[in-house]
Each structure stands twice: as structure tokens, then as C-alpha cells.
Design a protein around this motif. Structure first.
Motif, PDB file in Angstrom:
ATOM      1  N   LEU A 178      -1.146   6.569   6.189  1.00  0.00           N
ATOM      2  CA  LEU A 178      -1.556   5.172   6.349  1.00  0.00           C
ATOM      3  C   LEU A 178      -3.072   5.074   6.214  1.00  0.00           C
ATOM      4  O   LEU A 178      -3.811   5.782   6.906  1.00  0.00           O
ATOM      5  CB  LEU A 178      -1.123   4.663   7.726  1.00  0.00           C
ATOM      6  N   ASN A 179      -3.517   4.226   5.308  1.00  0.00           N
ATOM      7  CA  ASN A 179      -4.955   4.058   5.068  1.00  0.00           C
ATOM      8  C   ASN A 179      -5.373   2.641   5.428  1.00  0.00           C
ATOM      9  O   ASN A 179      -4.573   1.709   5.323  1.00  0.00           O
ATOM     10  CB  ASN A 179      -5.261   4.313   3.593  1.00  0.00           C
ATOM     11  N   SER A 180      -6.641   2.505   5.821  1.00  0.00           N
ATOM     12  CA  SER A 180      -7.055   1.185   6.298  1.00  0.00           C
ATOM     13  C   SER A 180      -7.278   0.195   5.160  1.00  0.00           C
ATOM     14  O   SER A 180      -7.275  -1.011   5.386  1.00  0.00           O
ATOM     15  CB  SER A 180      -8.306   1.305   7.166  1.00  0.00           C
ATOM     16  N   SER A 181      -7.477   0.675   3.945  1.00  0.00           N
ATOM     17  CA  SER A 181      -7.761  -0.265   2.851  1.00  0.00           C
ATOM     18  C   SER A 181      -7.274   0.303   1.520  1.00  0.00           C
ATOM     19  O   SER A 181      -6.950   1.495   1.418  1.00  0.00           O
ATOM     20  CB  SER A 181      -9.266  -0.491   2.749  1.00  0.00           C
ATOM     21  N   TYR A 182      -7.287  -0.562   0.503  1.00  0.00           N
ATOM     22  CA  TYR A 182      -6.919  -0.123  -0.844  1.00  0.00           C
ATOM     23  C   TYR A 182      -7.889   0.954  -1.338  1.00  0.00           C
ATOM     24  O   TYR A 182      -7.478   1.946  -1.949  1.00  0.00           O
ATOM     25  CB  TYR A 182      -6.911  -1.322  -1.803  1.00  0.00           C
ATOM     26  N   LEU A 226       3.641   8.628  -3.856  1.00  0.00           N
ATOM     27  CA  LEU A 226       3.896   7.215  -4.153  1.00  0.00           C
ATOM     28  C   LEU A 226       2.796   6.368  -3.533  1.00  0.00           C
ATOM     29  O   LEU A 226       2.501   6.500  -2.337  1.00  0.00           O
ATOM     30  CB  LEU A 226       5.271   6.768  -3.638  1.00  0.00           C
ATOM     31  N   LEU A 227       2.184   5.516  -4.339  1.00  0.00           N
ATOM     32  CA  LEU A 227       1.087   4.652  -3.885  1.00  0.00           C
ATOM     33  C   LEU A 227       1.595   3.216  -3.744  1.00  0.00           C
ATOM     34  O   LEU A 227       2.315   2.729  -4.616  1.00  0.00           O
ATOM     35  CB  LEU A 227      -0.041   4.636  -4.927  1.00  0.00           C
ATOM     36  N   ALA A 228       1.208   2.568  -2.654  1.00  0.00           N
ATOM     37  CA  ALA A 228       1.571   1.151  -2.499  1.00  0.00           C
ATOM     38  C   ALA A 228       0.484   0.438  -1.715  1.00  0.00           C
ATOM     39  O   ALA A 228      -0.071   0.982  -0.759  1.00  0.00           O
ATOM     40  CB  ALA A 228       2.913   1.003  -1.800  1.00  0.00           C
ATOM     41  N   THR A 229       0.212  -0.785  -2.126  1.00  0.00           N
ATOM     42  CA  THR A 229      -0.823  -1.577  -1.458  1.00  0.00           C
ATOM     43  C   THR A 229      -0.374  -3.031  -1.298  1.00  0.00           C
ATOM     44  O   THR A 229       0.381  -3.539  -2.129  1.00  0.00           O
ATOM     45  CB  THR A 229      -2.158  -1.541  -2.257  1.00  0.00           C
ATOM     46  N   GLY A 230      -0.808  -3.656  -0.229  1.00  0.00           N
ATOM     47  CA  GLY A 230      -0.630  -5.099  -0.062  1.00  0.00           C
ATOM     48  C   GLY A 230       0.667  -5.502   0.592  1.00  0.00           C
ATOM     49  O   GLY A 230       1.671  -4.808   0.510  1.00  0.00           O
ATOM     50  N   GLU A 231       0.635  -6.682   1.217  1.00  0.00           N
ATOM     51  CA  GLU A 231       1.806  -7.113   1.992  1.00  0.00           C
ATOM     52  C   GLU A 231       2.999  -7.472   1.112  1.00  0.00           C
ATOM     53  O   GLU A 231       4.137  -7.443   1.579  1.00  0.00           O
ATOM     54  CB  GLU A 231       1.446  -8.252   2.945  1.00  0.00           C
ATOM     55  N   GLY A 252       0.223   0.464 -13.693  1.00  0.00           N
ATOM     56  CA  GLY A 252       0.332  -0.597 -12.679  1.00  0.00           C
ATOM     57  C   GLY A 252      -0.996  -0.771 -11.976  1.00  0.00           C
ATOM     58  O   GLY A 252      -1.782   0.177 -11.876  1.00  0.00           O
ATOM     59  N   SER A 253      -1.239  -1.973 -11.468  1.00  0.00           N
ATOM     60  CA  SER A 253      -2.538  -2.271 -10.862  1.00  0.00           C
ATOM     61  C   SER A 253      -2.828  -1.376  -9.654  1.00  0.00           C
ATOM     62  O   SER A 253      -3.978  -1.061  -9.377  1.00  0.00           O
ATOM     63  CB  SER A 253      -2.606  -3.749 -10.468  1.00  0.00           C
ATOM     64  N   THR A 254      -1.783  -0.939  -8.946  1.00  0.00           N
ATOM     65  CA  THR A 254      -1.992  -0.101  -7.756  1.00  0.00           C
ATOM     66  C   THR A 254      -2.724   1.198  -8.098  1.00  0.00           C
ATOM     67  O   THR A 254      -3.527   1.684  -7.305  1.00  0.00           O
ATOM     68  CB  THR A 254      -0.629   0.242  -7.110  1.00  0.00           C
ATOM     69  N   VAL A 288       7.456  14.759  -0.593  1.00  0.00           N
ATOM     70  CA  VAL A 288       6.988  13.420  -0.977  1.00  0.00           C
ATOM     71  C   VAL A 288       5.907  12.948  -0.022  1.00  0.00           C
ATOM     72  O   VAL A 288       6.039  13.110   1.191  1.00  0.00           O
ATOM     73  CB  VAL A 288       8.136  12.375  -0.917  1.00  0.00           C
ATOM     74  N   THR A 289       4.843  12.391  -0.561  1.00  0.00           N
ATOM     75  CA  THR A 289       3.801  11.781   0.268  1.00  0.00           C
ATOM     76  C   THR A 289       3.642  10.323  -0.149  1.00  0.00           C
ATOM     77  O   THR A 289       3.387  10.039  -1.324  1.00  0.00           O
ATOM     78  CB  THR A 289       2.456  12.531   0.089  1.00  0.00           C
ATOM     79  N   PHE A 290       3.815   9.411   0.792  1.00  0.00           N
ATOM     80  CA  PHE A 290       3.552   7.994   0.555  1.00  0.00           C
ATOM     81  C   PHE A 290       2.114   7.732   0.937  1.00  0.00           C
ATOM     82  O   PHE A 290       1.737   7.957   2.090  1.00  0.00           O
ATOM     83  CB  PHE A 290       4.474   7.118   1.414  1.00  0.00           C
ATOM     84  N   VAL A 291       1.287   7.314  -0.009  1.00  0.00           N
ATOM     85  CA  VAL A 291      -0.109   6.993   0.277  1.00  0.00           C
ATOM     86  C   VAL A 291      -0.211   5.474   0.216  1.00  0.00           C
ATOM     87  O   VAL A 291      -0.193   4.877  -0.861  1.00  0.00           O
ATOM     88  CB  VAL A 291      -1.052   7.653  -0.754  1.00  0.00           C
ATOM     89  N   ILE A 292      -0.279   4.851   1.391  1.00  0.00           N
ATOM     90  CA  ILE A 292      -0.188   3.382   1.438  1.00  0.00           C
ATOM     91  C   ILE A 292      -1.296   2.814   2.327  1.00  0.00           C
ATOM     92  O   ILE A 292      -1.936   3.561   3.073  1.00  0.00           O
ATOM     93  CB  ILE A 292       1.198   2.927   1.970  1.00  0.00           C
ATOM     94  N   ASP A 293      -1.505   1.520   2.210  1.00  0.00           N
ATOM     95  CA  ASP A 293      -2.463   0.902   3.136  1.00  0.00           C
ATOM     96  C   ASP A 293      -1.697   0.182   4.255  1.00  0.00           C
ATOM     97  O   ASP A 293      -0.472   0.054   4.191  1.00  0.00           O
ATOM     98  CB  ASP A 293      -3.482   0.009   2.417  1.00  0.00           C
ATOM     99  N   GLU A 294      -2.438  -0.269   5.253  1.00  0.00           N
ATOM    100  CA  GLU A 294      -1.807  -0.874   6.440  1.00  0.00           C
ATOM    101  C   GLU A 294      -0.951  -2.078   6.057  1.00  0.00           C
ATOM    102  O   GLU A 294       0.112  -2.295   6.622  1.00  0.00           O
ATOM    103  CB  GLU A 294      -2.872  -1.273   7.466  1.00  0.00           C
TER     104      GLU A 294
END
Ligand code: GLP
Length: 264
Positions: free
Chosen positions: A5-9, A196-201, A37-39, A230-236
Motif C-alpha cells: 500500500l502506497n500513499s500516492s500514485y 499488478l499496479l492499480a491507482t485511484g478509487e 495503460g495510464s497506470t 504476486v505483488t500488488f503495488v497499489i495506492d490507498e
């Protein structure tokens, strides 16, 4: 499965780039599976910076992209060929001969072409590290809901939801491709490690479904629950719907303490 879990993009982009860079340093002839993709833009930007400022060397790296729109030539501004060239390949020292992206203009004998793409991955020794984004409907690559978990590289018809999401990149009078060539779920699951990268609500619900929901072809990213690394690298924001949010934070702390190599 690790959930970082990361605090920002910006932070998640740096975290993803740090993991890719460590993998490249550890094995200069690594085979990377790449996503568009934009992410992914922030990660590519950071990798370019690491190449320019710290000499991160891609000269022996081989790459295989997940997918390409059917009918779009490499020069088409919306093609994934163009995305990769503009945002990454033209900015680092990757060898042209080591770059592989499905050809959207093949026009015939798709099965044969897709089988050859799979063979090229095998000939390269398989994918060491696969980067993924996630679609709003839970797709990885263009493996739309109901894609078989055994699927290989093939032609795939895009759902109307995906076409809607991606239409914004095409001009108003332009026809949007309805099909794509994409690596299959079976292909993706054979990668040795997956990020796997994911950002935004807008991605929060699908991320929660992928990580904590049932394993189902209706959310193809849930296949990742079957993969050992697998590592999910995502923001809050993207992690906002995770029920085990606090647990993932504790796992991050403990992993940093006891098995830090899993974080690089
Ligand atoms: C496309 C690609 C996917 C990507 C998805 C998400 O559909 N085929 O590989 O994960 O877009 O895109 P974005 O990061 O712009 O939300």
C-alpha cells in the motif's frame, strides 16, 4: 501474495520501478512482460530516469507486451506499439531485436501467429517478471470477464465497458477497435513473478474483488490468487475497499523486518 500500500500514485510508481530495476540488476538478461495503460506511465517515467541518471542498463533485457489492438498499425498513435515506443523503448537502451509486441495488422492466420508469440516467450526462457494493470471490469491484458484461466495468446473481443473506458484515447470520428490480440491467463500465470499496479478509487472495487473475492473468470485478475509470487503495488485510493487493509500493512512491516528480499 503481497499487497504493498502506497500513499500516492508517485510512490507506487517509484515502488514498482524500484522492483523492476532490482530485477534487471540482479539478472541483466531478464525477460520482462510489459503492460500499457495510464497506470503504468509513472513507472516507465521512473525507469527512464534510473536509466539516464544511474545508468540502469536494459541492453540485454528482452520484453514481451501483453496485448495490441486488432487493426492498428505500429505507427497509429493509439497503438500499444506507439505507447511503448514513446514512453519507454525510445528512451532507454533496449535492443530493438529484443522487443516483442503482438502485431495488430497480421490480418490472417491468427492462431498460427499467436502460437508463434507463445513459442517466442518459451524460447526466451519464459517471463521472469510480468507487469500488469487492471481494467475496471477486472481484466488483465485484454482478458475480458469469462476468459478461461487456461487461455493462451489469442484474439479477444472487447466488452462494451472496456471500449467505453478506452474510447477517450481515440478521436471522436475515429472507429475504435473491437478486438485485440492478448496473452492469455494461462500465459500470464506462467510468469515467475507478477506485479499488478492499480491507482485511484475507480479501481477500488475491482482491486478488492481481485485480491479478496472468489476466484472467478468473471474477474480475471482473481486468477492471481493461484500464483505463488504476486505483488500488488497499489495506492490507498485503489486499496480503499480492501477488508484486510490493516493486515496488509502489518505484513509489509514484518516482511521488511524478516524477509526484505521479497520486497525487491
Ligand atoms: C487496457 C490494457 C490493460 C490495462 C488497462 C488499464 O485495457 N489492455 O492491460 O491494465 O487498460 O488501463 P489504465 O491503467 O489506463 O486504467
Amino acid at each position: 501474495m503481497l499487497v504493498l500500500l502506497n500513499s500516492s500514485y508517485e510512490e507506487l510508481s517509484q515502488e514498482a520501478a524500484r522492483i523492476v530495476a532490482a530485477t534487471v540488476k540482479n539478472k541483466p538478461s531478464v525477460t520482462l512482460g510489459l503492460a500499457t495503460g495510464s497506470t503504468t506511465l509513472g513507472m516507465y517515467k521512473e525507469l527512464v530516469r534510473l536509466h539516464r541518471e544511474q545508468g540502469l542498463d536494459f541492453s540485454k533485457v528482452a520484453t514481451f507486451n501483453l496485448d495490441e489492438y486488432l487493426g492498428l498499425a505500429a505507427e497509429h498513435p493509439q497503438s500499444f506499439h506507439c505507447f511503448m515506443r514513446d514512453n519507454f523503448f525510445a528512451r532507454v537502451n533496449i535492443a530493438e531485436r529484443n522487443i516483442h509486441i503482438p502485431d495488430g495488422t497480421i490480418g490472417k492466420d491468427y492462431e498460427e501467429y499467436c502460437a508463434a508469440y507463445e513459442q517466442a516467450i518459451r524460447d526466451a526462457g519464459g517471463i521472469d517478471l510480468q507487469i500488469l494493470g487492471i481494467g475496471r471490469n477486472g481484466h488483465v491484458g485484454f482478458n475480458e470477464p469469462t476468459s478461461s484461466f487456461g487461455s493462451r495468446t489469442r484474439l479477444k473481443v472487447l466488452t462494451s465497458e472496456t471500449m467505453e473506458d478506452n474510447r477517450k484515447f481515440f478521436s471522436a470520428n475515429e472507429e475504435m477497435p473491437e478486438c485485440a490480440i492478448t496473452m492469455g491467463i494461462g500465459t500470464i500465470l506462467e510468469a515467475k513473478r507478477i506485479l499488478l499496479l492499480a491507482t485511484g478509487e475507480a479501481k477500488a472495487e475491482t482491486v478488492a474483488n481481485a485480491i479478496e473475492g472468489p476466484i472467478t473468470a468473471s474477474v480475471t485478475a482473481s486468477c492471481l490468487q493461484l500464483h505463488p509470487d504476486v505483488t500488488f503495488v497499489i495506492d490507498e485510493a485503489a486499496g480503499a475497499r480492501l477488508k484486510q487493509h490493516d493486515y496488509y500493512r502489518r505484513v509489509m512491516e514484518m516482511t521488511a523486518r524478516f524477509t526484505p528480499s521479497r520486497l525487491s
